[in-house]
Design an enzyme around this catalytic site. Structure first.
Site, PDB file in Angstrom:
ATOM      1  CB  ALA A 138      98.404   9.484  40.339  1.00  0.00           C
ATOM      2  CD1 TRP A 166      96.600   1.809  37.357  1.00  0.00           C
ATOM      3  CD2 TRP A 166      96.639   2.279  39.546  1.00  0.00           C
ATOM      4  NE1 TRP A 166      97.866   1.579  37.810  1.00  0.00           N
ATOM      5  CE2 TRP A 166      97.923   1.852  39.153  1.00  0.00           C
ATOM      6  CE3 TRP A 166      96.429   2.630  40.885  1.00  0.00           C
ATOM      7  CZ2 TRP A 166      98.989   1.767  40.035  1.00  0.00           C
ATOM      8  CZ3 TRP A 166      97.485   2.548  41.768  1.00  0.00           C
ATOM      9  CH2 TRP A 166      98.757   2.122  41.345  1.00  0.00           C
ATOM     10  CG  ASP A 180      95.050   7.825  43.190  1.00  0.00           C
ATOM     11  OD1 ASP A 180      96.100   8.455  43.420  1.00  0.00           O
ATOM     12  OD2 ASP A 180      95.019   6.779  42.506  1.00  0.00           O
ATOM     13  CE  LYS A 225     102.356   7.615  36.539  1.00  0.00           C
ATOM     14  NZ  LYS A 225     102.065   6.635  37.576  1.00  0.00           N
TER      15      LYS A 225
HETATM   16  C1  LIG Z   1      95.639   6.370  39.186  1.00  0.00           C
HETATM   17  C2  LIG Z   1      96.957   6.064  39.807  1.00  0.00           C
HETATM   18  N1  LIG Z   1      97.094   6.194  41.119  1.00  0.00           N
HETATM   19  C3  LIG Z   1      98.261   5.935  41.724  1.00  0.00           C
HETATM   20  C4  LIG Z   1      99.367   5.511  41.018  1.00  0.00           C
HETATM   21  C5  LIG Z   1     100.589   5.200  41.816  1.00  0.00           C
HETATM   22  O1  LIG Z   1     101.778   5.646  41.372  1.00  0.00           O
HETATM   23  P1  LIG Z   1     103.133   5.409  42.146  1.00  0.00           P
HETATM   24  O2  LIG Z   1     102.949   4.376  43.185  1.00  0.00           O
HETATM   25  O3  LIG Z   1     104.086   4.978  41.105  1.00  0.00           O
HETATM   26  O4  LIG Z   1     103.488   6.749  42.737  1.00  0.00           O
HETATM   27  C6  LIG Z   1      99.253   5.358  39.631  1.00  0.00           C
HETATM   28  C7  LIG Z   1     100.396   4.877  38.837  1.00  0.00           C
HETATM   29  O5  LIG Z   1     100.320   4.492  37.719  1.00  0.00           O
HETATM   30  C8  LIG Z   1      98.013   5.647  39.011  1.00  0.00           C
HETATM   31  O6  LIG Z   1      97.846   5.527  37.699  1.00  0.00           O
END
Ligand SMILES: Cc1ncc(COP(=O)(O)O)c(C=O)c1O
Length: 390
Positions: free
Chosen positions: A209, A126, A207, A242
């Site tokens: 998510a 990401w 991570d 999500k």
């Molecule tokens: C791999 C990954 N980590 C972390 C996040 C962080 O999401 P948020 O800050 O919206 O909770 C995302 C969001 O797209 C993601 O794709």
């Protein structure tokens, strides 16, 4: 002062949303933006979230600050969901954060305080990972993770690179539903990663998510549970964006796992101090919703049911995609075995732009597709247009 600033490039994905919106073609397809979409193209509010919000609206009697640590009941329930029995057996400390992004930033800040200077990030990842870690002041080193042409995890090369990390470095791992590739690690591979990091004295930062979007709530946490059970220290950054559909409520948490309660407490105290000089205290609403759902058996069941429907929809679309693309790209058979919302198609930038101009099919130039952006009825036709590129 401001005149002396240089203009920053627009976020590529947000710019793509703008282009899609302006496209007048009725049959346009958005495979770009990274949110779940249902058959009607909507990003729905979970039924259980609505129900929890009604409970909160009636029962909430104060809007006073919730404190630096955040909502401790949310943290306890979320840690049970994430860590399962493995989480209960280790010493841990959680701090609620504004989204998973806030958790990743606090993790980087804490690692720097602890003496780390470098974080290893698998490629591709990401894009915001490197951005967040570099902004915190960590040097970002990369390890090979995925070959797009063959759709395979470059596991030996990944381990070789991590084996070259220095004690005190940090290594980022995706808990499940890898963004952007969807490529999973087997449990054996997770065990090898954990052993390599432990041997090298490298701190894992996991991570998570997309828990529930891959194989199931427990299955998507199995790798990280193995890691926390087998290394002395780890960080787990959780996003509720999500899994609970709470994107705009900015709901997440950072958990520090330690060998003993004293070390976990020190991590918590430093995470809270770091939060204090950044955003201070986290927003309440999303965490209160998650706390309410996870504290009520009926709401938890309804939330899980809805999540299962979403996952089944993504799995169905993955089967349709693999069926439509494997003729043109045999390697894309793998799309069916990948998990979560994303896959990375081996398209050239010119091919991505052709799909956009000729067929109103939108995806970033990297070729990352959000499979949930497809409607079942249109999947076959969209795949035929992509397959026709070759
Ligand atoms: C791999 C990954 N980590 C972390 C996040 C962080 O999401 P948020 O800050 O919206 O909770 C995302 C969001 O797209 C993601 O794709």
């Amino acid at each position: 002062m401001f005149n002396a600033l240089s203009r920053q490039p627009d976020d590529a994905l947000l710019a793509l949303i703008g282009l899609y919106k302006q496209d007048p073609r009725a049959d346009k397809v958005d495979l770009g933006v990274g949110v779940y979409r249902d058959e009607e193209g909507r990003t729905p509010v979970f039924r259980a979230v609505k129900a929890a919000e009604r409970i909160l609206l009636d029962g909430q009697d104060s809007k006073a600050y919730i404190g630096l640590e955040g909502d401790t009941v949310y943290l306890d329930r979320l840690w049970t969901l994430v860590g399962g029995e493995a989480g209960a057996r280790v010493a841990s400390a959680g701090v609620q954060t504004p989204g998973g992004s806030g958790a990743l930033r606090l993790a980087a800040d804490l690692a720097l305080r602890g003496g780390a200077t470098r974080i290893w990030v698998g490629m591709p990842s990401w894009p915001n990972h490197a951005g967040i870690f570099a902004a915190a002041g960590l040097e970002v080193a990369t390890y090979p993770f995925f070959d797009t042409a063959t759709q395979t995890v470059l596991f030996d090369r990944m381990i070789e690179a991590l084996d070259g990390a220095e004690p005190g470095d940090v290594a980022l791992l995706h808990g499940s539903c890898h963004n952007p590739t969807g490529a999973p690690l087997s449990l054996d591979q997770w065990a090898t990663v954990a052993a390599t990091l432990e041997k090298r004295g490298v701190l894992p930062l996991i991570d998570l998510a997309y828990q529930g979007f891959g194989r199931g709530l427990d299955e998507d946490a199995a790798g990280l549970r193995h890691v926390i059970a087998s290394v002395p220290e780890a960080l787990v950054a959780v996003s509720s964006s999500k899994s609970f559909g709470l994107y705009r409520e900015r709901t997440g948490a950072i958990f520090a796992v330690a060998a003993a309660a004293g070390a976990a407490d020190l991590a918590r105290s430093n995470l809270m101090a770091l939060a204090r000089t950044s955003y201070s205290m986290p927003p309440d609403h999303g965490a209160a919703v998650v706390r309410t759902i996870l504290g009520d058996a009926a709401l938890t069941r309804d939330w899980t049911d809805e999540l299962n429907v979403m996952r089944a929809r993504i799995e169905g679309l993955r089967r349709a995609m693999a069926a439509g693309l494997r003729g043109a790209w045999p390697a894309l058979d793998a799309v069916e075995r990948q998990e979560g919302m994303f896959s990375l198609l081996p398209l050239t930038e010119a091919e991505v732009l052709r799909l956009r101009s000729e067929h109103a099919i939108y995806m970033p130039t990297s070729g990352r597709v959000n499979i949930a952006g497809l409607k079942t009825a249109e999947a076959e036709a969209v795949m035929a247009k992509i397959a026709a590129l070759r």
